[in-house]
Design a protein around this motif. Structure first.
Motif, mmCIF file in Angstrom:
data_model
loop_
_atom_site.group_PDB
_atom_site.id
_atom_site.type_symbol
_atom_site.label_atom_id
_atom_site.label_comp_id
_atom_site.label_asym_id
_atom_site.label_seq_id
_atom_site.Cartn_x
_atom_site.Cartn_y
_atom_site.Cartn_z
ATOM 1 N N ILE A 145 0.997 -2.305 -6.756
ATOM 2 C CA ILE A 145 0.362 -2.183 -5.441
ATOM 3 C C ILE A 145 -0.652 -3.311 -5.307
ATOM 4 N N HIS A 170 -2.232 -4.361 -2.282
ATOM 5 C CA HIS A 170 -3.164 -4.207 -1.149
ATOM 6 C C HIS A 170 -3.082 -5.370 -0.161
ATOM 7 N N SER A 202 0.834 -1.195 0.000
ATOM 8 C CA SER A 202 0.000 0.000 0.000
ATOM 9 C C SER A 202 0.868 1.243 0.000
ATOM 10 N N THR A 203 0.428 2.246 -0.712
ATOM 11 C CA THR A 203 1.066 3.561 -0.599
ATOM 12 C C THR A 203 0.128 4.529 0.114
ATOM 13 N N THR A 236 5.255 0.623 -10.480
ATOM 14 C CA THR A 236 4.993 0.340 -9.075
ATOM 15 C C THR A 236 3.751 -0.535 -9.016
#
Length: 154
Positions: free
Chosen positions: A117, A119, A70-71, A115
């Motif tokens: 992601i 989760h 996560s970001t 990138t």
């Protein structure tokens, strides 16, 4: 002790808890939540350290894919940005704005081409990384920033 996922959204609860007992944060710091102490690392520095390890393993440079759970959570965002800043020879700037997630980022020797992601879903990480590797077949390195990312990359 808690690792806050979303300190802003949890602020009211933490203020109430802080009146009743001491709070210790770990992994993700949240000084605004009136915590007594933080136990963990500086995640931006950890990302920078990861970039140093990539430089040592791939001194000639190359394309890098970053995989992170996560970001939205501060630790993922800070680790990613520390790695990017380190790879692209930028000044050491914890707290600086994050680079866009959907942009290819090019430095003198290294490029962050994607990138991923996931989760927090290791199976999803495998699928997303496979897709990213197909889209970027010249990739020299996959950098996993969460504990399960390395297994997913393998």
């Amino acid at each position: 002790a808690i690792s806050p996922n979303d300190p802003k959204a949890q602020e009211a609860v933490f203020k109430e808890v802080a009146l009743k007992c001491p709070i210790v944060t770990f992994d993700v710091d949240a000084p605004e939540l009136q915590r007594r102490v933080f136990v963990g690392i500086d995640n931006y520095s950890a990302g920078h350290f990861a970039a140093d390890q990539i430089r040592e393993a791939l001194p000639d440079g190359g394309q890098v894919i970053i995989c992170v759970g996560s970001t939205e959570m501060r630790h993922g965002r800070d680790r990613r940005q520390g790695a990017i800043d380190g790879l692209l020879d930028r000044p050491y700037q914890p707290g600086a704005n994050s680079d866009p997630l959907d942009a290819a980022l090019k430095g003198a020797k290294y490029s962050v081409v994607a990138t991923v992601i996931d989760h927090g879903d290791a199976e999803k990480a495998v699928t997303l990384l496979a897709d990213a590797l197909k889209a970027h077949p010249q990739t020299k390195c996959v950098l996993g920033l969460f504990s399960y990312n390395a297994g997913a990359a393998l």
